[in-house]
Design a protein around this motif. Structure first.
Motif, PDB file in Angstrom:
ATOM      1  N   GLU A  12       0.851  -1.188   0.000  1.00  0.00           N
ATOM      2  CA  GLU A  12       0.000   0.000   0.000  1.00  0.00           C
ATOM      3  C   GLU A  12       0.885   1.236   0.000  1.00  0.00           C
ATOM      4  O   GLU A  12       1.655   1.467   0.937  1.00  0.00           O
ATOM      5  CB  GLU A  12      -0.921   0.011   1.210  1.00  0.00           C
ATOM      6  N   ALA A  13       0.779   2.036  -1.041  1.00  0.00           N
ATOM      7  CA  ALA A  13       1.659   3.188  -1.197  1.00  0.00           C
ATOM      8  C   ALA A  13       1.212   4.339  -0.304  1.00  0.00           C
ATOM      9  O   ALA A  13       0.017   4.539  -0.064  1.00  0.00           O
ATOM     10  CB  ALA A  13       1.668   3.642  -2.648  1.00  0.00           C
ATOM     11  N   ASN A  14       2.159   5.102   0.155  1.00  0.00           N
ATOM     12  CA  ASN A  14       1.898   6.312   0.926  1.00  0.00           C
ATOM     13  C   ASN A  14       2.119   7.509   0.006  1.00  0.00           C
ATOM     14  O   ASN A  14       3.171   8.145   0.032  1.00  0.00           O
ATOM     15  CB  ASN A  14       2.809   6.369   2.153  1.00  0.00           C
ATOM     16  N   VAL A  15       1.125   7.779  -0.835  1.00  0.00           N
ATOM     17  CA  VAL A  15       1.251   8.831  -1.840  1.00  0.00           C
ATOM     18  C   VAL A  15       0.649  10.146  -1.343  1.00  0.00           C
ATOM     19  O   VAL A  15       1.186  11.216  -1.569  1.00  0.00           O
ATOM     20  CB  VAL A  15       0.585   8.394  -3.164  1.00  0.00           C
ATOM     21  N   GLY A  16      -0.485  10.077  -0.663  1.00  0.00           N
ATOM     22  CA  GLY A  16      -1.207  11.263  -0.212  1.00  0.00           C
ATOM     23  C   GLY A  16      -2.695  11.047  -0.325  1.00  0.00           C
ATOM     24  O   GLY A  16      -3.153  10.035  -0.871  1.00  0.00           O
ATOM     25  N   ASP A  17      -3.466  12.015   0.162  1.00  0.00           N
ATOM     26  CA  ASP A  17      -4.927  11.869   0.165  1.00  0.00           C
ATOM     27  C   ASP A  17      -5.519  11.828  -1.233  1.00  0.00           C
ATOM     28  O   ASP A  17      -6.629  11.335  -1.423  1.00  0.00           O
ATOM     29  CB  ASP A  17      -5.563  13.022   0.957  1.00  0.00           C
ATOM     30  N   TRP A  18      -4.794  12.345  -2.211  1.00  0.00           N
ATOM     31  CA  TRP A  18      -5.349  12.461  -3.555  1.00  0.00           C
ATOM     32  C   TRP A  18      -5.284  11.155  -4.347  1.00  0.00           C
ATOM     33  O   TRP A  18      -5.992  10.991  -5.340  1.00  0.00           O
ATOM     34  CB  TRP A  18      -4.617  13.557  -4.327  1.00  0.00           C
ATOM     35  N   LEU A  19      -4.442  10.189  -3.907  1.00  0.00           N
ATOM     36  CA  LEU A  19      -4.262   8.948  -4.658  1.00  0.00           C
ATOM     37  C   LEU A  19      -4.103   7.771  -3.709  1.00  0.00           C
ATOM     38  O   LEU A  19      -3.256   7.791  -2.814  1.00  0.00           O
ATOM     39  CB  LEU A  19      -3.030   9.042  -5.563  1.00  0.00           C
ATOM     40  N   SER A  20      -4.935   6.749  -3.913  1.00  0.00           N
ATOM     41  CA  SER A  20      -4.793   5.478  -3.211  1.00  0.00           C
ATOM     42  C   SER A  20      -4.226   4.471  -4.195  1.00  0.00           C
ATOM     43  O   SER A  20      -4.779   4.282  -5.282  1.00  0.00           O
ATOM     44  CB  SER A  20      -6.157   5.000  -2.697  1.00  0.00           C
ATOM     45  N   GLY A  51     -11.293  12.998  -6.878  1.00  0.00           N
ATOM     46  CA  GLY A  51     -11.738  14.084  -7.730  1.00  0.00           C
ATOM     47  C   GLY A  51     -10.943  15.354  -7.502  1.00  0.00           C
ATOM     48  O   GLY A  51     -10.379  15.576  -6.420  1.00  0.00           O
ATOM     49  N   LYS A  52     -10.886  16.187  -8.532  1.00  0.00           N
ATOM     50  CA  LYS A  52     -10.180  17.465  -8.493  1.00  0.00           C
ATOM     51  C   LYS A  52      -8.705  17.285  -8.099  1.00  0.00           C
ATOM     52  O   LYS A  52      -8.165  17.982  -7.249  1.00  0.00           O
ATOM     53  CB  LYS A  52     -10.860  18.438  -7.520  1.00  0.00           C
ATOM     54  N   SER A  53      -8.062  16.319  -8.713  1.00  0.00           N
ATOM     55  CA  SER A  53      -6.647  16.074  -8.431  1.00  0.00           C
ATOM     56  C   SER A  53      -5.929  15.742  -9.729  1.00  0.00           C
ATOM     57  O   SER A  53      -6.550  15.440 -10.747  1.00  0.00           O
ATOM     58  CB  SER A  53      -6.472  14.956  -7.408  1.00  0.00           C
ATOM     59  N   GLU A  54      -4.590  15.781  -9.679  1.00  0.00           N
ATOM     60  CA  GLU A  54      -3.811  15.604 -10.896  1.00  0.00           C
ATOM     61  C   GLU A  54      -2.474  14.949 -10.598  1.00  0.00           C
ATOM     62  O   GLU A  54      -1.833  15.246  -9.584  1.00  0.00           O
ATOM     63  CB  GLU A  54      -3.555  16.954 -11.566  1.00  0.00           C
ATOM     64  N   LEU A  55      -2.076  14.046 -11.474  1.00  0.00           N
ATOM     65  CA  LEU A  55      -0.711  13.547 -11.511  1.00  0.00           C
ATOM     66  C   LEU A  55       0.059  14.450 -12.464  1.00  0.00           C
ATOM     67  O   LEU A  55      -0.182  14.422 -13.675  1.00  0.00           O
ATOM     68  CB  LEU A  55      -0.687  12.095 -11.998  1.00  0.00           C
ATOM     69  N   PRO A  56       0.969  15.297 -11.961  1.00  0.00           N
ATOM     70  CA  PRO A  56       1.618  16.303 -12.816  1.00  0.00           C
ATOM     71  C   PRO A  56       2.439  15.662 -13.938  1.00  0.00           C
ATOM     72  O   PRO A  56       2.801  14.484 -13.887  1.00  0.00           O
ATOM     73  CB  PRO A  56       2.516  17.070 -11.841  1.00  0.00           C
ATOM     74  N   SER A  57       2.752  16.458 -14.926  1.00  0.00           N
ATOM     75  CA  SER A  57       3.529  15.986 -16.072  1.00  0.00           C
ATOM     76  C   SER A  57       4.878  15.428 -15.623  1.00  0.00           C
ATOM     77  O   SER A  57       5.577  16.015 -14.808  1.00  0.00           O
ATOM     78  CB  SER A  57       3.750  17.138 -17.056  1.00  0.00           C
TER      79      SER A  57
END
Length: 239
Positions: A12-20, A51-57
């Motif tokens: 289970e990755a610890n990426v942040g609230d925007w991505l599980s 929602g309302k999130s992005e994986l940057p370029s």
């Protein structure tokens, strides 16, 4: 050889609230020298982007990157000039080749659920390219639906530069599917929903099984179930 890996053994990755995200192979902050790849399959991530999130370029090179959309919608942009919407039932392939950059954004309010798979290509130095196709695989029952392949024997699927094929599978409770394979190939199955028996080994939701040196893979539905089946060569050539 048959190896069962349960859902609880995924990283289970610890990426942040925007991505599980759950990693089936070594990736980013997770490194296990015994779990680097499976044939040319290098990455299999089970992702949910809020929602309302992005994986940057960010850049890629010398990798076949495949996205299988299960729920929600993503907006894709890349350095090739593509700006595309991906919804449930879409399959996307990026051949990063000599290099490209891309971003993925969930512009809506609902989470987007998707699988991302990376394959080592069977040829280096190709020009980067992009393809997406709406397959509507989730509507199919009691069959294997090819989503992407490099074996050039299937039509109406996304093409990738790997001697591999990715299938979406559905099996009803009490029903059976048999997948013919060869001892020089490998098979990975990851359960999306439900429970199945694979060669008499029981798998539940988010379990995976890796099979080698077999001539047939038998899937039996112990409940109504859906899964991803990946057929790869034991050793990719020309890489």
């Amino acid at each position: 050889m048959i190896k069962l890996i349960t859902a609880s053994e995924r990283h289970e990755a610890n990426v942040g609230d925007w991505l599980s995200s759950y990693y089936l192979f070594s990736f980013a902050d997770y490194y296990d020298p015994s779990n680097i790849q499976f044939g040319p399959l290098r990455v299999f991530n089970d992702d949910r982007m809020q929602g309302k999130s992005e994986l940057p370029s960010h850049p890629h090179a010398e990798m076949e990157v495949l996205t299988v959309m299960l729920e929600g919608e993503l907006t894709h942009k890349d350095s090739l000039g593509n700006e595309k919407k991906l919804g449930a039932g879409h399959v996307q392939r990026m051949s990063s080749g000599t290099g490209l950059t891309h971003s993925e954004a969930n512009e809506g309010d609902q989470p987007a659920h998707f699988y991302q798979l990376w394959f080592l290509p069977n040829k280096k130095g190709i020009a980067p390219s992009y393809e997406q196709l709406k397959v509507d695989f989730q509507d199919k029952k009691d069959q294997l639906i090819p989503l992407a392949t490099g074996q050039k024997v299937l039509e109406d699927v996304v093409f990738m530069n790997s001697n591999s094929t990715v299938y979406y599978g559905h099996v009803g409770q009490g029903n059976d599917i048999e997948f013919k394979t060869y001892k020089i190939r490998k098979t990975l199955i990851y359960v999306t929903e439900g429970s199945i028996l694979v060669n008499n080994v029981e798998l539940d939701r988010h379990d995976q099984i890796r099979l080698e040196e077999l001539e047939a893979v038998a899937v039996h539905g112990t409940s109504e179930a859906s899964f991803i089946l990946i057929d790869v060569p034991a050793l990719e050539v020309n890489y």
